[in-house]
Scaffold this motif. Structure first.
Motif, mmCIF file in Angstrom:
data_model
loop_
_atom_site.group_PDB
_atom_site.id
_atom_site.type_symbol
_atom_site.label_atom_id
_atom_site.label_comp_id
_atom_site.label_asym_id
_atom_site.label_seq_id
_atom_site.Cartn_x
_atom_site.Cartn_y
_atom_site.Cartn_z
ATOM 1 N N SER A 38 0.846 -1.194 0.000
ATOM 2 C CA SER A 38 0.000 0.000 0.000
ATOM 3 C C SER A 38 0.878 1.240 0.000
ATOM 4 C CB SER A 38 -0.914 0.017 1.227
ATOM 5 O OG SER A 38 -1.578 1.263 1.334
ATOM 6 N N GLY A 39 0.495 2.215 -0.798
ATOM 7 C CA GLY A 39 1.196 3.486 -0.802
ATOM 8 C C GLY A 39 0.840 4.352 0.391
ATOM 9 N N LYS A 40 -0.043 3.853 1.267
ATOM 10 C CA LYS A 40 -0.491 4.650 2.417
ATOM 11 C C LYS A 40 0.137 4.209 3.733
ATOM 12 C CE LYS A 40 -5.049 6.201 0.864
ATOM 13 N NZ LYS A 40 -6.470 6.247 1.227
ATOM 14 N N MET A 41 1.073 3.288 3.701
ATOM 15 C CA MET A 41 1.610 2.770 4.956
ATOM 16 C C MET A 41 2.216 3.874 5.814
ATOM 17 S SD MET A 41 0.950 -0.327 5.555
ATOM 18 C CE MET A 41 2.073 -0.546 6.915
ATOM 19 N N SER A 49 -7.179 -1.155 4.577
ATOM 20 C CA SER A 49 -7.633 0.029 5.312
ATOM 21 C C SER A 49 -8.015 -0.254 6.763
ATOM 22 C CB SER A 49 -8.829 0.661 4.591
ATOM 23 O OG SER A 49 -9.868 -0.275 4.419
ATOM 24 N N ILE A 50 -8.169 -1.532 7.128
ATOM 25 C CA ILE A 50 -8.508 -1.868 8.508
ATOM 26 C C ILE A 50 -7.271 -1.832 9.400
ATOM 27 C CG2 ILE A 50 -8.136 -4.381 8.455
ATOM 28 C CD1 ILE A 50 -10.792 -4.706 9.940
ATOM 29 N N LEU A 51 -6.093 -1.768 8.783
ATOM 30 C CA LEU A 51 -4.847 -1.928 9.532
ATOM 31 C C LEU A 51 -4.648 -0.903 10.652
ATOM 32 C CD1 LEU A 51 -2.423 -3.833 9.586
ATOM 33 C CD2 LEU A 51 -1.224 -2.240 8.091
ATOM 34 N N PRO A 52 -4.909 0.409 10.452
ATOM 35 C CA PRO A 52 -4.714 1.347 11.569
ATOM 36 C C PRO A 52 -5.565 1.008 12.793
ATOM 37 C CG PRO A 52 -4.826 2.555 9.505
ATOM 38 C CD PRO A 52 -5.207 1.141 9.190
ATOM 39 N N THR A 61 -18.996 -8.113 7.226
ATOM 40 C CA THR A 61 -20.022 -7.092 6.997
ATOM 41 C C THR A 61 -19.513 -6.013 6.038
ATOM 42 O OG1 THR A 61 -19.288 -5.869 8.965
ATOM 43 C CG2 THR A 61 -21.116 -7.415 9.237
ATOM 44 N N ALA A 62 -18.313 -6.247 5.440
ATOM 45 C CA ALA A 62 -17.712 -5.291 4.489
ATOM 46 C C ALA A 62 -17.648 -3.884 5.081
ATOM 47 C CB ALA A 62 -18.497 -5.296 3.170
ATOM 48 N N ARG A 63 -17.284 -3.810 6.347
ATOM 49 C CA ARG A 63 -17.327 -2.546 7.082
ATOM 50 C C ARG A 63 -16.282 -1.542 6.607
ATOM 51 N NH1 ARG A 63 -19.759 -0.800 11.578
ATOM 52 N NH2 ARG A 63 -18.704 0.505 13.126
ATOM 53 N N TYR A 64 -15.157 -2.032 6.113
ATOM 54 C CA TYR A 64 -14.067 -1.127 5.745
ATOM 55 C C TYR A 64 -13.894 -1.004 4.232
ATOM 56 C CZ TYR A 64 -12.636 -0.357 10.523
ATOM 57 O OH TYR A 64 -12.602 0.046 11.835
ATOM 58 N N SER A 65 -15.001 -1.115 3.516
ATOM 59 C CA SER A 65 -14.928 -1.015 2.060
ATOM 60 C C SER A 65 -15.122 0.409 1.562
ATOM 61 C CB SER A 65 -15.983 -1.922 1.420
ATOM 62 O OG SER A 65 -17.278 -1.573 1.875
ATOM 63 N N THR A 74 -14.921 5.468 10.685
ATOM 64 C CA THR A 74 -15.218 4.110 11.140
ATOM 65 C C THR A 74 -14.124 3.601 12.061
ATOM 66 O OG1 THR A 74 -16.419 3.643 9.094
ATOM 67 C CG2 THR A 74 -15.695 1.755 10.384
ATOM 68 N N SER A 75 -12.869 3.849 11.710
ATOM 69 C CA SER A 75 -11.738 3.416 12.542
ATOM 70 C C SER A 75 -11.823 4.036 13.924
ATOM 71 C CB SER A 75 -10.414 3.798 11.876
ATOM 72 O OG SER A 75 -10.250 3.157 10.638
#
Length: 752
Positions: free
Chosen positions: A285-288, A375-378, A412-416, A422-423
């Motif tokens: 990911s380019g966002k790390m 995107s769930i990583l943080p 539940t596809a919460r982080y799509s 949400t985080s």
């Protein structure tokens, strides 16, 4: 932001003059010039066709602002000390205009070996062939010689755009000589009695005059719009505006912005990132780099949207509004040293989260391509860190709750979608749950109610959260290699078809052949050696002959292929109806695995304790049925104090889940779902209810003892995940006792 932004516009001529004077500077956080040569040509075409090229966002500069943002000149512009504006949006366009019109002799701007020169083919432009009219060439020795020879340019109808950059007399002298060149050509042709050539040359001379008028009008009248922010505007607001805007509508990277703001604090964020990038390289990911800042922010202030990340800058004051309405300001990070410390903690948290998420017995994301969400990583990293900070005796329970939240989010596809809010919300709610078992997030109930409605037939694309989540479940279940029977090297696994895709293309009218229900983690060598392009009724008998049916069935069960599904795969001929039956059966098996391992939290139990936990649940369900039948399905027959406790739990669940079926939980069966073991005991041994159960259990004290042994075993399994010998033996004896009693009752009902 009243009176803080001033819209305006500027002529192309004035803009080019200001570019040449070095009036525009860019902050250090701005990305470098990234356009390709043809992008610059496209911008020139837009300008000459009088198209809108977007608005610039400028911040009226003052010394402190230039210093705070570590500003520097646009690429290709020499420092002049005349900087007046900070370019927040428009750097690419301004650099491109400067490059095309002023022609800096710098190959690094376009990242090519040689610089380029831009020009217009006047004859194509005047003929309306605008796509062919705008071009460029790299400054080879030949082309440099061409640019030094005006007559060669006139002959080829090439107008170098750098002539516009020279401006004034040089521009109009070029047009005058160009027109004179073709007038002379026309006269020479007429003298030679070549009327056709004379007519052509006269047309070029007229085009020269018209093109000159067009260019003169363009540079004076073409307007570039801009928004100017007041120089007194607070830097935090300016930074927030910047992160939301660029000319292509893509949110700009807040990391570069914060890097620039940290430079005056003695911190080089880019260097810090380079030092740790390899440790986090598993995630593609380019966002790390931004994720590290988000974990820092979540752990410090529970929020992680860009507007909150600025408060991580040492000394920055965050406005706080108290519950009583009073306001104050708080410095979250007082020093560069503390920033460094919190950065290190966040990096460690993400590193541990990656290690955990890759573990084949924990989360099963053995490859980046099978990670349900990046995107769930943080949030995941911050929650694991929060659990790690709890007292040792509470960490196991906390880890299980975080795992439950994670899988609920996946299915539940919460982080799509948008994830920052949400985080933050999930971090607060799960942390509250870690402290108080009664504060279970609504997401958990949603997971429990929704997973059985998932149609896995339509999960056909690797990368979706549910597809990848099911693949992870295969890994967690211990999927073994179909050839060796051993656990395969995870680096070599991929999601191969069980029934070949070629058969599906010929026999099915849809794409369900690619469903996750027809996929399993297999090595490429096994796929070639065993499956290839054959149907299961071809390759399974061969495999059975070599290894024995019992071994083959056991191996396929590790891939969540049940005995019934196995039998379907052996059918010959194998028809589309058989395929539909196979994926229906496998969907049932996978749903059962989701419920058993993820919802009922048996994933980390040893096989013997997992079996005991299932038996306790079976006993509990039998006791609920017994109570409902013995009390004649009447809610009012339940003890009031127990009924009240269950009602409170139902009310909390209803508030958290909009889809909650309140009507069901007004019945005795629904109400009993919210009873724990001790409340089942209290119901059966209460003075009013005991006569209904005395015939089955005979002795109340014996029943209380067996309930106690059963509850102690369940409590050990749920909280310590280990059981001492005495507790296990007594618990097993209690299970056997209850099973005997319930078995006698069921036999009596059948006879009756």
């Amino acid at each position: 932001m009243k009176n803080a932004q001033l819209p305006g516009h500027i002529s192309l001529n004035t803009l080019l003059g200001r570019l040449k004077e070095g009036r525009y500077a860019v902050p250090d956080f701005q990305r470098d010039f990234e356009w390709d040569p043809w992008d610059v040509s496209a911008l020139m075409r837009s300008i000459f066709k009088d198209y809108y090229i977007g608005s610039l966002l400028l911040w009226k500069g003052k010394k402190s602002n230039f210093e705070a943002l570590s500003c520097e000149p646009l690429r290709g512009v020499a420092p002049t000390g005349a900087e007046e504006y900070i370019v927040l949006d428009g750097q690419q366009r301004l650099t491109a205009m400067n490059y095309a019109f002023h022609g800096p002799d710098d190959p690094t701007i376009l990242k090519r070996k040689k610089p380029a020169a831009y020009f217009i083919r006047i004859n194509e432009f005047m003929a309306g062939q605008h796509e062919r009219a705008f071009s460029y060439d790299f400054l080879s020795q030949r082309f440099r010689k061409f640019l030094a020879d005006e007559e060669a340019q006139f002959e080829a109808h090439i107008f170098p755009l750098s002539v516009i950059g020279q401006g004034g007399r040089k521009l109009y002298r070029w047009f005058g000589r160009y027109e004179d060149y073709w007038k002379a050509k026309a006269e020479f042709a007429r003298d030679a009695n070549d009327l056709e050539e004379a007519s052509r040359a006269e047309q070029f001379a007229r085009d020269a005059r018209e093109f000159e008028e067009f260019v003169g009008e363009l540079i004076d009248e073409y307007q570039v719009s801009f928004v100017e922010l007041d120089q007194e505007l607070e830097i935090g607001k300016v930074c927030d505006i910047f992160t939301q805007i660029n000319s292509k509508g893509v949110q700009l990277d807040v990391f570069d912005l914060i890097n620039a703001l940290l430079v005056p604090k003695g911190l080089k964020l880019k260097h810090l990132w380079r030092e740790v990038a390899d440790r986090l390289a598993f995630i593609e990911s380019g966002k790390m780099n931004v994720y590290i800042l988000q974990v820092m922010s979540i752990l410090r202030q529970e929020y992680c949207s860009p507007a909150y990340l600025y408060y991580l800058i040492p000394g920055s004051e965050k406005p706080i509004r108290e519950a009583d309405g009073t306001r104050r300001r708080e410095v979250l990070i007082p020093s560069a040293e503390e920033f460094q410390s919190r950065w290190d903690v966040a990096v460690g948290a993400i590193e541990r989260a990656i290690k955990t998420i890759r573990h084949p017995q924990e989360y099963g994301a053995i490859s980046p391509k099978y990670l349900p969400y990046v995107s769930i990583l943080p949030a995941f990293s911050a929650l694991l860190e929060a659990a790690k900070r709890l007292p040792a005796e509470r960490q196991l329970s906390a880890q299980r709750k975080v795992r439950h939240w994670y899988w609920a989010s996946v299915f539940t596809a919460r982080y799509s979608g948008s994830v920052e809010s949400t985080s933050a919300r999930d971090f607060r709610e799960v942390c509250a749950w870690l402290e108080n078992d009664n504060l279970e997030p609504g997401l958990i109930a949603e997971f429990k109610s929704r997973f059985k409605q998932l149609d896995l037939r339509n999960e056909q694309k690797r990368g979706s959260s549910i597809y990848n989540g099911i693949f992870n479940l295969f890994i967690i279940s211990g999927a073994r290699d179909w050839v060796s029977g051993a656990v395969t090297d995870h680096e070599d696994l991929d999601d191969h078809h069980i029934v070949p895709a070629s058969w599906g293309a010929k026999n099915l009218g849809d794409k369900t052949i690619h469903s996750i229900l027809n996929r399993s983690p297999l090595s490429s060598s096994t796929n070639r050696a065993v499956i290839s392009d054959k149907l299961p009724n071809q390759y399974l008998p061969e495999w059975i002959e070599r290894n024995g049916e019992k071994e083959v069935r056991a191996t396929l069960e590790t891939h969540l292929i049940s005995p019934a599904a196995f039998d379907i795969l052996l059918r010959a001929p194998f028809t589309p109806a058989d395929y539909e039956e196979f994926i229906t059966e496998r969907q049932k098996t996978i749903r059962d695995a989701v419920e058993n391992l993820l919802i009922k939290q048996r994933l980390d139990l040893p096989s013997n304790l997992r079996e005991l936990d299932e038996k306790i649940e079976s006993v509990e369900l039998g006791m609920r049925d017994l109570i409902a039948a013995s009390l004649e399905g009447t809610v009012e027959n339940l003890p009031s104090h127990v009924r009240q406790k269950a009602g409170e739990r139902i009310s909390r669940a209803a508030r958290k889940d909009p889809a909650f079926d309140a009507d069901r939980y007004e019945t005795i069966d629904g109400l009993l779902e919210f009873f724990d073991l001790r409340e089942l005991q209290d119901t059966m041994t209460s003075k009013a209810c005991w006569p209904a159960f005395q015939g089955a259990f005979l002795n109340k004290d014996a029943l209380v003892t067996k309930f106690g042994q059963l509850a102690e075993l369940r409590n050990c399994i749920a909280h310590s995940r280990s059981v001492d010998t005495i507790t296990q033996r007594e618990g097993e004896a209690a299970i056997e006792w209850f099973e005997r009693v319930l078995g006698r009752r069921n036999s009596a009902l059948k006879r009756g």
